[in-house]
Design an enzyme around this catalytic site. Structure first.
Site, PDB file in Angstrom:
ATOM      1  N   ASP A  47      52.445 -68.332 121.170  1.00 17.64           N
ATOM      2  CA  ASP A  47      52.765 -68.393 119.638  1.00 17.64           C
ATOM      3  C   ASP A  47      51.374 -67.926 118.878  1.00 17.64           C
ATOM      4  OD1 ASP A  47      54.123 -68.612 117.254  1.00 17.64           O
ATOM      5  OD2 ASP A  47      54.721 -70.688 117.744  1.00 17.64           O
ATOM      6  N   ASP A  59      61.877 -66.264 113.371  1.00 17.88           N
ATOM      7  CA  ASP A  59      61.919 -67.829 112.909  1.00 17.88           C
ATOM      8  C   ASP A  59      63.187 -67.871 112.239  1.00 17.88           C
ATOM      9  OD1 ASP A  59      60.174 -69.161 114.652  1.00 17.88           O
ATOM     10  OD2 ASP A  59      58.611 -69.398 112.882  1.00 17.88           O
TER      11      ASP A  59
HETATM   12  C1  DGJ Z   1      56.785 -70.920 115.121  1.00 20.06           C
HETATM   13  C2  DGJ Z   1      57.691 -70.302 116.237  1.00 20.06           C
HETATM   14  O1  DGJ Z   1      58.034 -69.166 115.675  1.00 20.06           O
HETATM   15  C3  DGJ Z   1      58.617 -71.304 116.424  1.00 20.06           C
HETATM   16  O2  DGJ Z   1      59.696 -70.785 117.217  1.00 20.06           O
HETATM   17  C4  DGJ Z   1      58.017 -72.651 116.859  1.00 20.06           C
HETATM   18  O3  DGJ Z   1      57.501 -72.363 118.333  1.00 20.06           O
HETATM   19  C5  DGJ Z   1      57.026 -73.160 115.925  1.00 20.06           C
HETATM   20  N1  DGJ Z   1      56.020 -72.137 115.620  1.00 20.06           N
HETATM   21  C6  DGJ Z   1      56.130 -74.306 116.645  1.00 20.06           C
HETATM   22  O4  DGJ Z   1      54.959 -74.884 115.857  1.00 20.06           O
END
Ligand code: DGJ
Length: 743
Positions: free
Chosen positions: A491, A561
């Site tokens: 991430d 997301d």
């Molecule tokens: C952003 C990601 O896109 C999410 O799927 C998740 O992993 C969160 N961060 C966790 O902090």
């Protein structure tokens, strides 16, 4: 495969002084003009030979300067200001956007690179430290390297053009050499310049935001500059590093399109300039804003690569060329062609609030449904109870998972259920509240004496410094060597501010953002090589770094997301313009959806997510027995069709940005298996009858509808089409049809 001698050919015609790169589908032509200026002639559908039809007319134009350096023989009918070129200089007679700006020791910013020499060789040279397209054998492609020199600067550039034998693709990049005794500063260097004659043209770009990545925008160009770019330190949600120039009549299935994509994950810039006689220039590469690179004598600088694709089969033709290229000659490693596992991820089920007991309960429910991998998301390290702490502390949060034997115990439990185990990392970041920050506050990117901007309560690590990269590498390998991990979700959740590195001198501060990305590439490359069996998935607050650069290391990326099925239809539709379905992960989430509060049926959520690399992101314990039964069916359906979905030919059929419908289709390369998804967005009290027509089938083949047994000929499904089901109730409904070819 036949050799390039028959298929991809690069020739230089000594009489006309023209270069011709061609294969069976495309041609690219350049010429050396008066004064050794390298001009652009043509890029498009293949021509067998060139006899001068694009010779640039000579014409006197006021306020467009004539060629310098030829005292006594000035030709007033010849100006670089309007000549289509391959690599335009700065302040030397062409007022349009330059491809290169160099600041010399005396402070001057002028550049004027003239033709010097060329080389043609088979294969493709490797670009050290950068992601790139590659060849597996030298006869897949031929490369032309053209050397240009600026004699005043004592600098040269080499323009690389690689043409693949079997693809409508030319890749480009630039290397700058300092041949003088003094350092100079590169202020801008393009990976690619493409000049195009006056023609009707529209440009498609892929802007967006978090939760709304790669929306599709199409607009005519106006005179002046139109720019698509990122200055965020990442390729970004906000503007994908990819544009398409199209004829206004081009559709998904017909017409001409030229795609340009950067194999790069940092700041980028696509500058279109429509000049005063309506010619169009496109210059792309690292964003010049905030960039400079000190080049010492005898040193060179390599630009990222750009991928140029031509299609005369509409936008789908272009997309398929990218899908094949990125899947086959950008993605690498053990998972490149492997069917990707169906995931259950705990993020939207628990967020930071999990324990061994909670996770095990999710596992107990998920395993019998046929789900193949469990991914433990954010919250397993340091003291990470929320997003305000512990980034940079990549050691176990022992008390959280203690009762289950810690991470290792959990991994073993997952494996015992015959599932794979995945773990989340955010390696490029540091929280103020972390041991790493307490020990090394200087590791965070900052400008001494200037307040630092927080974003999600975190800072960016200075990955331009090898010792910072090394620190994270050591921490990560300590976990990966101890815990049996099959997958990593990588991430990256903030963008760069106060861009500065405390270890670089004042002249080098313009290098930080690019050096940072090189640091990221170095780390992921080392990890991917050390753990070849780990499947890596890129992520950046969703799909904020969905680019061909990351794809070189990570074969898949978290698309967004937004797990809302309605929003995902558009996001996934837009993503497929440039990226293969095997790279696009998509999960079924709970309803009301955590981001939008929208309620869509589990069927629709399954259909949207199963159009990508499939998974679930919810608490299975909260599902009814009926819902779990449906999940089982979805999982079984996906397993049956997964190879077709991930590696088949993908066609977009109906555009959700332009209509109340979306439709797409997967066809196996031999045309035998077909899977069609149709979505109706909003319901109507007076429902239209809509028809979906297919593409890419064998016209005379007989296709059997797997569900109903009805038979249709391929050309019937393609030319006449079938009605979509009008009876479904509610908004955001989906219909999936599968066909197989009768023997
Ligand atoms: C952003 C990601 O896109 C999410 O799927 C998740 O992993 C969160 N961060 C966790 O902090």
């Amino acid at each position: 495969m036949e050799g390039y001698m028959e298929k991809a050919v690069i020739t230089f015609d000594n009489t006309q002084r023209t270069f011709h790169l061609r294969n069976e589908t495309i041609s690219y032509l350049m010429s050396i003009e008066e004064g050794e200026i390298l001009s652009h002639l043509y890029f498009g559908k293949r021509v067998t030979g060139y006899h001068g039809s694009r010779h640039y007319p000579r014409y006197e134009r006021g306020l467009s300067p004539n060629l310098a350096g030829r005292p006594g023989e000035v030709d007033r009918f010849y100006s670089k200001d309007v000549l289509p070129q391959e690599f335009a200089g700065n302040q030397t007679g062409d007022f349009r956007s330059p491809a290169i700006i160099i600041k010399s020791a005396d402070g001057a910013l002028a550049t004027d690179f003239r033709y010097d020499s060329y080389e043609i060789f088979s294969g493709k040279p490797e670009l050290e430290g950068l992601p790139q397209t590659y060849v597996k054998q030298d006869d897949e492609a031929q490369t032309l390297a053209i050397k240009l020199k600026d004699k005043t600067l004592k600098a040269s550039v080499v323009l690389y053009y690689t043409i693949y034998a079997d693809r409508s693709v030319i890749t480009r990049s630039t290397r700058v050499f300092n041949e003088s005794e003094y350092s100079f500063s590169i202020e801008k260097v393009a990976s690619l310049q493409l000049d195009m004659p006056k023609q009707a043209m529209e440009v498609i770009s892929f802007p967006g935001s978090q939760f709304h990545e790669r929306q599709v925008e199409r607009a005519p160009l106006r005179q002046g500059i139109t720019e698509f770019s990122s200055r965020r330190g990442a390729s970004s949600h906000h503007m994908n590093p990819f544009v398409v120039a199209v004829d206004p009549n081009t559709t998904e299935q017909t017409g001409e399109a030229i795609g340009v994509q950067l194999v790069y994950s940092g700041n980028h810039q696509f500058t279109f300039e429509k000049d005063y006689i309506d010619q169009v220039r496109l210059v792309t590469g690292i964003n010049e804003d905030g960039f400079s690179w000190q080049l010492a004598p005898e040193k060179s600088f390599q630009s990222p690569e750009a991928i140029l694709v031509y299609s005369d089969k509409g936008l789908n033709g272009m997309s398929q060329t990218y899908h094949h290229l990125l899947r086959e000659r950008v993605a690498r490693g053990n998972h490149q062609y492997q069917d990707r596992p169906i995931v259950i991820n705990n993020w939207e089920a628990t967020y930071f609030d999990f324990s061994a007991k909670k996770i095990e309960a999710i596992l107990d429910e998920a395993a019998p449904l046929g789900i193949e991998m469990f991914v433990l998301d954010d919250g397993w390290f340091g003291q990470r109870d929320d997003d305000r702490r512990s980034l940079g502390d990549w050691y176990e949060y022992t008390s959280k998972l203690a009762s289950g034997g810690g991470l290792r115990g959990l991994a073993e439990k997952v494996h015992a259920k015959n599932m794979a185990f995945g773990l989340w990392f955010e390696p490029e970041m540091i929280s103020e509240n972390s041991d790493l920050y307490r020990q090394h506050p200087d590791y965070a990117i900052h400008i001494p004496n200037r307040p630092m901007s927080l974003s999600r309560d975190q800072y960016v690590l200075d990955f331009s410094r090898p010792e910072v990269v090394e620190n994270i590498y050591e921490q990560m390998t300590a976990i990966l060597d101890r815990v049996p991990i099959d997958y990593i979700k990588w991430d990256m959740n903030r963008h760069m501010t106060e861009v500065y590195s405390t270890v670089l001198n004042s002249e080098q501060q313009g290098e930080v953002a690019h050096r940072y990305i090189l640091g990221v590439y170095d780390l992921v490359d080392r990890l991917a090589k050390r753990y070849p069996d780990i499947l890596f998935e890129g992520c950046s607050s969703g799909g904020g770094r969905f680019d061909a650069g990351m794809l070189y290391y990570f074969p898949q990326t978290w698309t967004s997301d937004s797990t809302d099925a309605a929003e995902r239809i558009r996001i996934q539709y837009g993503t497929t313009f440039g990226y293969p379905v095997s790279s696009m992960t998509a999960h079924v989430a709970a309803v009301p959806n955590p981001q939008t509060q929208r309620i869509t049926s589990l069927e629709t959520r399954g259909d949207v997510a199963s159009s990508g690399v499939f998974g679930y992101e919810l608490d299975v314990q909260q599902m009814s027995a009926e819902e779990k039964e449906l999940v089982k069916q979805q999982v079984a359906f996906y397993k049956e069709h997964r190879h077709l979905i991930q590696y088949g030919d993908f066609y977009r059929l109906k555009d959700p940005f332009l209509s109340n419908e979306a439709a797409w289709e997967f066809v196996s390369p031999n045309g035998n298996d077909v899977l069609v998804y149709h979505f109706r967005l909003l319901a109507s009290s007076q429902q239209n009858f809509t028809i979906t027509k297919l593409v890419g089938l064998i016209p005379e083949g007989i296709y059997v509808d797997q569900e109903t047994g009805e038979k249709f000929s391929g050309d019937e499904l393609m030319n006449i089409g079938r009605y979509d089901d009008p009876t479904q109730a509610g908004d955001f409904t989906a219909q999936v049809r599968t066909y197989f070819l009768e023997d």
